[in-house]
Design an enzyme around this catalytic site. Structure first.
Site, PDB file in Angstrom:
ATOM      1  N   GLY A  12       0.816  -1.225   0.000  1.00  0.00           N
ATOM      2  CA  GLY A  12       0.000   0.000   0.000  1.00  0.00           C
ATOM      3  C   GLY A  12       0.838   1.260   0.000  1.00  0.00           C
ATOM      4  CB  SER A  38       2.059  -5.254   5.798  1.00  0.00           C
ATOM      5  OG  SER A  38       2.752  -5.465   6.995  1.00  0.00           O
ATOM      6  CB  ILE A  44      10.441   3.881   1.615  1.00  0.00           C
ATOM      7  CG1 ILE A  44      10.976   2.463   1.726  1.00  0.00           C
ATOM      8  CG2 ILE A  44      11.577   4.881   1.603  1.00  0.00           C
ATOM      9  CD1 ILE A  44      11.787   2.010   0.526  1.00  0.00           C
ATOM     10  CD  GLU A  48       7.424   9.093  -5.185  1.00  0.00           C
ATOM     11  OE1 GLU A  48       8.569   8.670  -5.413  1.00  0.00           O
ATOM     12  OE2 GLU A  48       6.578   8.427  -4.597  1.00  0.00           O
ATOM     13  CB  ALA A  49      11.304  14.325  -7.329  1.00  0.00           C
ATOM     14  CE  LYS A  77      11.033  17.861 -10.405  1.00  0.00           C
ATOM     15  NZ  LYS A  77      11.049  16.431 -10.065  1.00  0.00           N
TER      16      LYS A  77
HETATM   17  C1  LIG Z   1      15.469   8.590  -0.375  1.00  0.00           C
HETATM   18  C2  LIG Z   1      14.533   8.199  -1.499  1.00  0.00           C
HETATM   19  C3  LIG Z   1      14.137   9.164  -2.394  1.00  0.00           C
HETATM   20  C4  LIG Z   1      13.286   8.831  -3.444  1.00  0.00           C
HETATM   21  N1  LIG Z   1      12.896   9.798  -4.309  1.00  0.00           N
HETATM   22  C5  LIG Z   1      12.060   9.492  -5.307  1.00  0.00           C
HETATM   23  C6  LIG Z   1      11.589  10.472  -6.201  1.00  0.00           C
HETATM   24  O1  LIG Z   1      11.947  11.617  -6.066  1.00  0.00           O
HETATM   25  N2  LIG Z   1      10.725  10.139  -7.201  1.00  0.00           N
HETATM   26  C7  LIG Z   1      10.305   8.871  -7.364  1.00  0.00           C
HETATM   27  O2  LIG Z   1       9.524   8.602  -8.274  1.00  0.00           O
HETATM   28  N3  LIG Z   1      10.754   7.909  -6.536  1.00  0.00           N
HETATM   29  C8  LIG Z   1      11.590   8.193  -5.536  1.00  0.00           C
HETATM   30  N4  LIG Z   1      12.030   7.217  -4.684  1.00  0.00           N
HETATM   31  C9  LIG Z   1      11.532   5.918  -4.887  1.00  0.00           C
HETATM   32  C10 LIG Z   1      10.232   5.860  -4.108  1.00  0.00           C
HETATM   33  O3  LIG Z   1      10.450   5.161  -2.916  1.00  0.00           O
HETATM   34  C11 LIG Z   1       9.189   5.268  -4.956  1.00  0.00           C
HETATM   35  O4  LIG Z   1       8.935   6.045  -6.105  1.00  0.00           O
HETATM   36  C12 LIG Z   1       7.863   5.091  -4.317  1.00  0.00           C
HETATM   37  O5  LIG Z   1       7.637   5.880  -3.190  1.00  0.00           O
HETATM   38  C13 LIG Z   1       7.864   3.703  -3.976  1.00  0.00           C
HETATM   39  O6  LIG Z   1       6.535   3.314  -3.904  1.00  0.00           O
HETATM   40  P1  LIG Z   1       6.255   1.829  -3.664  1.00  0.00           P
HETATM   41  O7  LIG Z   1       4.784   1.745  -3.528  1.00  0.00           O
HETATM   42  O8  LIG Z   1       6.911   0.959  -4.689  1.00  0.00           O
HETATM   43  O9  LIG Z   1       7.041   1.485  -2.312  1.00  0.00           O
HETATM   44  P2  LIG Z   1       6.608   1.863  -0.844  1.00  0.00           P
HETATM   45  O10 LIG Z   1       6.012   3.207  -0.785  1.00  0.00           O
HETATM   46  O11 LIG Z   1       7.770   1.534   0.038  1.00  0.00           O
HETATM   47  O12 LIG Z   1       5.452   0.835  -0.574  1.00  0.00           O
HETATM   48  C14 LIG Z   1       5.672  -0.552  -0.491  1.00  0.00           C
HETATM   49  C15 LIG Z   1       4.527  -1.066   0.311  1.00  0.00           C
HETATM   50  O13 LIG Z   1       4.541  -2.472   0.277  1.00  0.00           O
HETATM   51  C16 LIG Z   1       4.205  -2.937   1.574  1.00  0.00           C
HETATM   52  N5  LIG Z   1       4.691  -4.302   1.693  1.00  0.00           N
HETATM   53  C17 LIG Z   1       5.946  -4.763   1.529  1.00  0.00           C
HETATM   54  N6  LIG Z   1       5.976  -6.091   1.710  1.00  0.00           N
HETATM   55  C18 LIG Z   1       4.715  -6.478   1.984  1.00  0.00           C
HETATM   56  C19 LIG Z   1       4.102  -7.739   2.265  1.00  0.00           C
HETATM   57  N7  LIG Z   1       4.831  -8.867   2.286  1.00  0.00           N
HETATM   58  N8  LIG Z   1       2.783  -7.766   2.486  1.00  0.00           N
HETATM   59  C20 LIG Z   1       2.038  -6.629   2.465  1.00  0.00           C
HETATM   60  N9  LIG Z   1       2.567  -5.401   2.203  1.00  0.00           N
HETATM   61  C21 LIG Z   1       3.888  -5.349   1.973  1.00  0.00           C
HETATM   62  C22 LIG Z   1       4.829  -1.957   2.538  1.00  0.00           C
HETATM   63  O14 LIG Z   1       4.152  -1.974   3.777  1.00  0.00           O
HETATM   64  C23 LIG Z   1       4.594  -0.638   1.798  1.00  0.00           C
HETATM   65  O15 LIG Z   1       3.376  -0.032   2.159  1.00  0.00           O
HETATM   66  C24 LIG Z   1      12.847   7.515  -3.605  1.00  0.00           C
HETATM   67  C25 LIG Z   1      13.237   6.547  -2.689  1.00  0.00           C
HETATM   68  C26 LIG Z   1      14.075   6.880  -1.634  1.00  0.00           C
HETATM   69  C27 LIG Z   1      14.483   5.817  -0.662  1.00  0.00           C
END
Ligand SMILES: Cc1cc2nc3c(=O)[nH]c(=O)nc-3n(C[C@H](O)[C@H](O)[C@H](O)COP(=O)(O)OP(=O)(O)OC[C@H]3O[C@@H](n4cnc5c(N)ncnc54)[C@H](O)[C@@H]3O)c2cc1C
Length: 176
Positions: A12, A38, A44, A48-49, A77
């Site tokens: 999520g 979960s 993380i 977000e950019a 931006k």
């Molecule tokens: C310092 C930093 C800066 C960043 N800057 C940018 C940016 O500027 N622009 C950009 O596009 N991206 C950026 N990113 C990447 C950014 O993290 C992603 O774009 C985006 O926020 C990730 O979304 P996500 O949903 O994939 O991951 P997350 O937001 O981490 O979500 C993953 C989800 O999966 C859930 N999960 C994991 N395992 C399980 C499981 N087994 N069962 C149930 N749930 C689970 C977690 O609870 C979490 O809610 C950056 C990352 C970092 C670390």
């Protein structure tokens, strides 16, 4: 012939809720969409950019820009600036949006390349986004008045966790 009827999205964060929101917007009458998140495994939390196509994504969902900005603490931006790009002290900005004006079928950069670029005739000299960003000016303007030139093209910086929350509420409202 069998069609996909059930979709399960695991996670999520922004990816999960963006996927859920778009599928719900487009296929809510034909798909059962379940998102599993979960409490134990954290998201993380980052700022977000984004790049301009996020505007299209939000507009397909029908999310109003002002509501989005308030809900996600977004800022506007106009481009991305890279400090010490190439060498120490260098600075390169990739501004979004159109640059110059295409001539018929010839994109503007071909014309510019044929004009012996100089400091005062740099490519970014013809970018409204670049000029506005350097002067820290902004306005939502799609087209320059009385000119065949596009206005400013923008994206956002926002809180990724707040965007996921906004899309969660949106997705839950889409249930038939
Ligand atoms: C310092 C930093 C800066 C960043 N800057 C940018 C940016 O500027 N622009 C950009 O596009 N991206 C950026 N990113 C990447 C950014 O993290 C992603 O774009 C985006 O926020 C990730 O979304 P996500 O949903 O994939 O991951 P997350 O937001 O981490 O979500 C993953 C989800 O999966 C859930 N999960 C994991 N395992 C399980 C499981 N087994 N069962 C149930 N749930 C689970 C977690 O609870 C979490 O809610 C950056 C990352 C970092 C670390």
């Amino acid at each position: 012939m069998s069609y996909i009827k059930n979709i399960v999205i695991v996670g999520g964060g922004t990816s999960g809720w963006m996927t859920a929101a778009m599928l719900a917007r487009l296929f809510k009458s034909t798909l059962n969409i379940t998102l599993i998140e979960s409490k134990e495994i954290g998201t993380i939390g980052v700022g977000e950019a984004t790049i301009p196509p996020l505007q299209i994504f939000n507009s397909v969902l029908g999310i109003n820009e002002s509501d989005f900005i308030k809900a996600t603490q977004a800022t506007f931006k106009l481009g991305i600036q890279f400090e010490n790009w190439g060498k120490q002290g260098d600075c390169y900005m990739h501004a979004f949006g159109n640059v110059g004006k295409d001539l018929g079928f010839t994109p503007f950069h071909h014309y510019w390349l044929s004009t012996s670029p100089t400091e005062t005739n740099s490519f970014w000299h013809y970018s409204l986004n670049f000029q506005a960003a350097k002067k820290q000016k902004f306005q939502v303007i799609g087209q320059l008045p009385n000119a065949p030139l596009a206005g400013l093209t923008h994206a956002y910086h926002f809180d990724a966790a707040l965007y996921a929350q906004l899309l969660r509420s949106y997705s839950e409202r889409q249930k038939c």
